[in-house]
Design a protein around this motif. Structure first.
Motif, PDB file in Angstrom:
ATOM      1  N   TYR A   1       0.850  -1.176   0.000  1.00 27.51           N
ATOM      2  CA  TYR A   1       0.000   0.000   0.000  1.00 27.51           C
ATOM      3  C   TYR A   1       0.895   1.237   0.000  1.00 27.51           C
ATOM      4  O   TYR A   1       2.086   1.154   0.302  1.00 27.51           O
ATOM      5  CB  TYR A   1      -0.872   0.041   1.257  1.00 27.51           C
ATOM      6  N   ARG A   2       0.273   2.376  -0.296  1.00 31.77           N
ATOM      7  CA  ARG A   2       1.004   3.636  -0.157  1.00 31.77           C
ATOM      8  C   ARG A   2       0.064   4.723   0.314  1.00 31.77           C
ATOM      9  O   ARG A   2      -1.144   4.651   0.094  1.00 31.77           O
ATOM     10  CB  ARG A   2       1.665   4.044  -1.473  1.00 31.77           C
ATOM     11  N   GLN A   3       0.663   5.702   0.974  1.00 29.32           N
ATOM     12  CA  GLN A   3      -0.119   6.833   1.465  1.00 29.32           C
ATOM     13  C   GLN A   3       0.663   8.107   1.229  1.00 29.32           C
ATOM     14  O   GLN A   3       1.754   8.287   1.783  1.00 29.32           O
ATOM     15  CB  GLN A   3      -0.462   6.679   2.938  1.00 29.32           C
TER      16      GLN A   3
ATOM     17  N   ARG B   1      -4.744   5.905   2.367  1.00 32.79           N
ATOM     18  CA  ARG B   1      -3.873   4.798   1.987  1.00 32.79           C
ATOM     19  C   ARG B   1      -4.535   4.032   0.850  1.00 32.79           C
ATOM     20  O   ARG B   1      -5.738   3.741   0.899  1.00 32.79           O
ATOM     21  CB  ARG B   1      -3.636   3.885   3.185  1.00 32.79           C
TER      22      ARG B   1
END
Length: 120
Positions: free
Chosen positions: A37-39, A45
């Motif tokens: 995942y990325r935020q 997210r």
């Protein structure tokens, strides 16, 4: 309990490449997939890529053709190879241990996060 330890990340110019690693340890009973995942700042997210124990992969449309998720089962490690990076890929990246029987469901097991910064 599952422990996830990330490595990699850093600062790269647009068009460059980076690779993230996520080493898993502990009791992984019931876990059959891993995800990244990325935020980004001010954003929720988002799921980037997933891979099952059998090697089935899935990608967000925004990274298809540029990112590759892979795993080394002998090392209990999952990788995210990121090529042709764009400034909009700048975010903190997190690995997750989850369950995938057709769609990915994250568990509460997360890596510590890796900052990826792409400069123009």
């Amino acid at each position: 309990q599952v422990q996830l330890v990330e490595s990699g990340g850093g600062l790269v110019q647009a068009g460059g490449s980076l690779r993230l690693s996520c080493a898993a340890s502990g009791r992984t009973f019931g876990i059959n997939a891993m995800g990244w995942y990325r935020q980004a700042p001010g954003k929720q997210r988002e799921l980037v890529a997933t891979i099952t124990n059998g090697g089935r992969t899935n990608y967000a449309d925004s990274v298809k053709g540029r990112f590759t998720i892979s795993r080394d089962n002998a090392k209990n490690t999952v990788y995210l190879q990121m090529n042709s990076l764009k400034t909009e890929d700048t975010a903190v990246y997190y690995c997750n241990a989850g369950i995938d029987w057709g769609s990915y469901s994250p568990s509460n097991y997360w890596g510590q996060g890796s900052q990826v910064t792409v400069s123009s």
